[in-house]
Design a protein around this motif. Structure first.
Motif, PDB file in Angstrom:
ATOM      1  N   MET A   1      34.443  42.436  25.075  1.00  0.00           N
ATOM      2  CA  MET A   1      35.116  43.511  25.309  1.00  0.00           C
ATOM      3  C   MET A   1      34.227  44.175  25.944  1.00  0.00           C
ATOM      4  O   MET A   1      33.102  44.235  26.499  1.00  0.00           O
ATOM      5  N   MET A   2      35.257  45.609  27.619  1.00  0.00           N
ATOM      6  CA  MET A   2      34.915  45.597  28.823  1.00  0.00           C
ATOM      7  C   MET A   2      35.636  46.835  28.397  1.00  0.00           C
ATOM      8  O   MET A   2      36.535  47.039  28.721  1.00  0.00           O
ATOM      9  N   ASN A   3      34.887  47.577  30.038  1.00  0.00           N
ATOM     10  CA  ASN A   3      35.712  48.635  31.079  1.00  0.00           C
ATOM     11  C   ASN A   3      35.657  48.111  31.887  1.00  0.00           C
ATOM     12  O   ASN A   3      34.586  47.573  32.642  1.00  0.00           O
ATOM     13  N   VAL A   4      37.274  48.447  32.682  1.00  0.00           N
ATOM     14  CA  VAL A   4      37.267  48.335  33.846  1.00  0.00           C
ATOM     15  C   VAL A   4      38.129  48.610  35.104  1.00  0.00           C
ATOM     16  O   VAL A   4      38.788  49.758  34.245  1.00  0.00           O
ATOM     17  N   ALA A   5      37.937  49.526  35.726  1.00  0.00           N
ATOM     18  CA  ALA A   5      38.280  50.335  36.900  1.00  0.00           C
ATOM     19  C   ALA A   5      39.675  49.969  37.531  1.00  0.00           C
ATOM     20  O   ALA A   5      39.831  48.652  37.680  1.00  0.00           O
ATOM     21  N   LYS A   6      40.888  50.358  37.293  1.00  0.00           N
ATOM     22  CA  LYS A   6      42.226  49.863  37.669  1.00  0.00           C
ATOM     23  C   LYS A   6      41.907  48.736  39.014  1.00  0.00           C
ATOM     24  O   LYS A   6      42.716  48.045  39.048  1.00  0.00           O
ATOM     25  N   GLU A   7      41.152  49.393  39.673  1.00  0.00           N
ATOM     26  CA  GLU A   7      41.345  48.737  40.638  1.00  0.00           C
ATOM     27  C   GLU A   7      40.748  48.004  40.577  1.00  0.00           C
ATOM     28  O   GLU A   7      41.405  46.639  41.670  1.00  0.00           O
ATOM     29  N   ASN A   8      40.283  47.409  39.986  1.00  0.00           N
ATOM     30  CA  ASN A   8      39.789  45.878  39.668  1.00  0.00           C
ATOM     31  C   ASN A   8      40.281  45.183  38.315  1.00  0.00           C
ATOM     32  O   ASN A   8      40.214  44.011  38.032  1.00  0.00           O
ATOM     33  N   LEU A   9      41.771  45.404  38.195  1.00  0.00           N
ATOM     34  CA  LEU A   9      41.872  44.674  36.921  1.00  0.00           C
ATOM     35  C   LEU A   9      42.434  43.787  36.319  1.00  0.00           C
ATOM     36  O   LEU A   9      42.355  42.394  36.860  1.00  0.00           O
ATOM     37  N   SER A  10      43.420  43.502  38.658  1.00  0.00           N
ATOM     38  CA  SER A  10      43.655  42.378  38.895  1.00  0.00           C
ATOM     39  C   SER A  10      42.682  40.811  39.390  1.00  0.00           C
ATOM     40  O   SER A  10      42.760  39.818  38.220  1.00  0.00           O
ATOM     41  N   LYS A  11      41.365  41.270  39.807  1.00  0.00           N
ATOM     42  CA  LYS A  11      40.400  40.312  39.320  1.00  0.00           C
ATOM     43  C   LYS A  11      40.171  40.122  37.597  1.00  0.00           C
ATOM     44  O   LYS A  11      39.585  38.863  38.115  1.00  0.00           O
TER      45      LYS A  11
END
Length: 287
Positions: free
Chosen positions: A218-228
């Motif tokens: 489980m993790m938190n991801v900024a929208k701008e990094n989601l695809s990566k």
């Protein structure tokens, strides 16, 4: 309505069988002092301890509704039972073996009039009949490996997992008769008449097997990094993504991954922009 599950009372498959029931939510109430019967933490399900070799017949006859035992023992007994799932442990083979110095190199070298010693006379007889061989079978209840060296038999059939014991006793594997592992089985009538309980046990155990050596990441991801992050995330059916309400530009991502992938994956996720990464054990996966 209750069901009884037969579990091996001793031997190499006893503890793993009890452990898999425990992980499935069917822990024994009095496991510290095993008696013939034990209650579980489900009031509708009890466990009976028995010899692994007796379990196929007990289940077939309806003495028990379900059981955990080896496929080799099921086939040796010729038991008509419902095989529900492979429990993924206790893999072994019933093999034909002969002394290293013997002229028996393949099954074609077996000749009418020879003798085979075994703890599995029925499976051995079936094998010989399939190969049109008229060979005497001597049933032993232990120390089968010594039979060729004391003049009891020309060859043996015996269980092996690695072949080490056979090698130590100067025996060579000539042929494999049966591949075996530990099975969860049910009485055919119980499978019909008590299907809800039988399926509940089977589903829980399958969930334990599915979860084995897997982790929830489980993790938190900024929208701008989601695809990566999505590109580096191996998952059973793709990661689950949801928006973190307190931070509209942050997404919560989770996925089930294999345990041996976690070490490298965590570093890849951090490099891809994931933060607050949690790795959580999984008890069961119900599909």
């Amino acid at each position: 309505m209750k069901i009884i599950i037969a579990v091996p009372s001793k031997g190499r498959i006893s503890d793993p069988s009890v452990n898999i029931l425990k992980k499935a939510g069917l822990g024994l109430k009095d496991s510290s002092n095993r008696k013939l019967f034990s209650s579980t933490y489900n009031e509708n399900i009890d466990v009976m301890f028995a010899r692994a070799a007796d379990i196929p017949e007990f289940v077939e006859e309806g003495i028990c509704d379900m059981g955990i035992t080896g496929y080799d023992l099921i086939e040796e007994a010729g038991a008509e039972v419902e095989i529900l799932t492979d429990l993924q442990f206790g893999a072994t083979r019933l093999v034909l073996a002969a002394p290293e110095s013997s002229d028996i190199q393949t099954k074609d070298d077996l000749k009418d009039g020879m003798t085979i010693a075994t703890e599995f006379p029925n499976l051995t007889k079936r094998y010989l009949e399939e190969n049109d061989l008229d060979i005497k079978i001597v049933k032993l209840t232990g120390s089968t490996e010594i039979a060729p060296f004391i003049g009891i038999a020309d060859a043996i059939t015996d269980l092996t997992s690695t072949g080490t014991t056979l090698n130590m006793n100067h025996l060579k594997i000539v042929d494999t008769i049966l591949e075996s592992s530990i099975k969860l089985v049910a009485n055919k009538e119980s499978y019909k008449e008590k299907n809800n309980l039988v399926e509940a046990v089977s589903t829980s155990i399958k969930g334990v097997l599915e979860a084995d050596r897997k982790k929830l990441v489980m993790m938190n991801v900024a929208k701008e990094n989601l695809s990566k992050v999505q590109k580096v995330m191996p998952a059973m059916s793709g990661p689950t993504i949801s928006e973190v309400l307190s931070q509209e530009e942050t997404m919560a991502v989770q996925a089930v991954v294999k345990e041996d992938e976690v070490f490298e994956l965590v570093n890849k996720l951090r490099n891809a922009g994931a933060r607050d990464i949690l790795v959580v054990p999984i008890e069961r996966i119900i599909q």
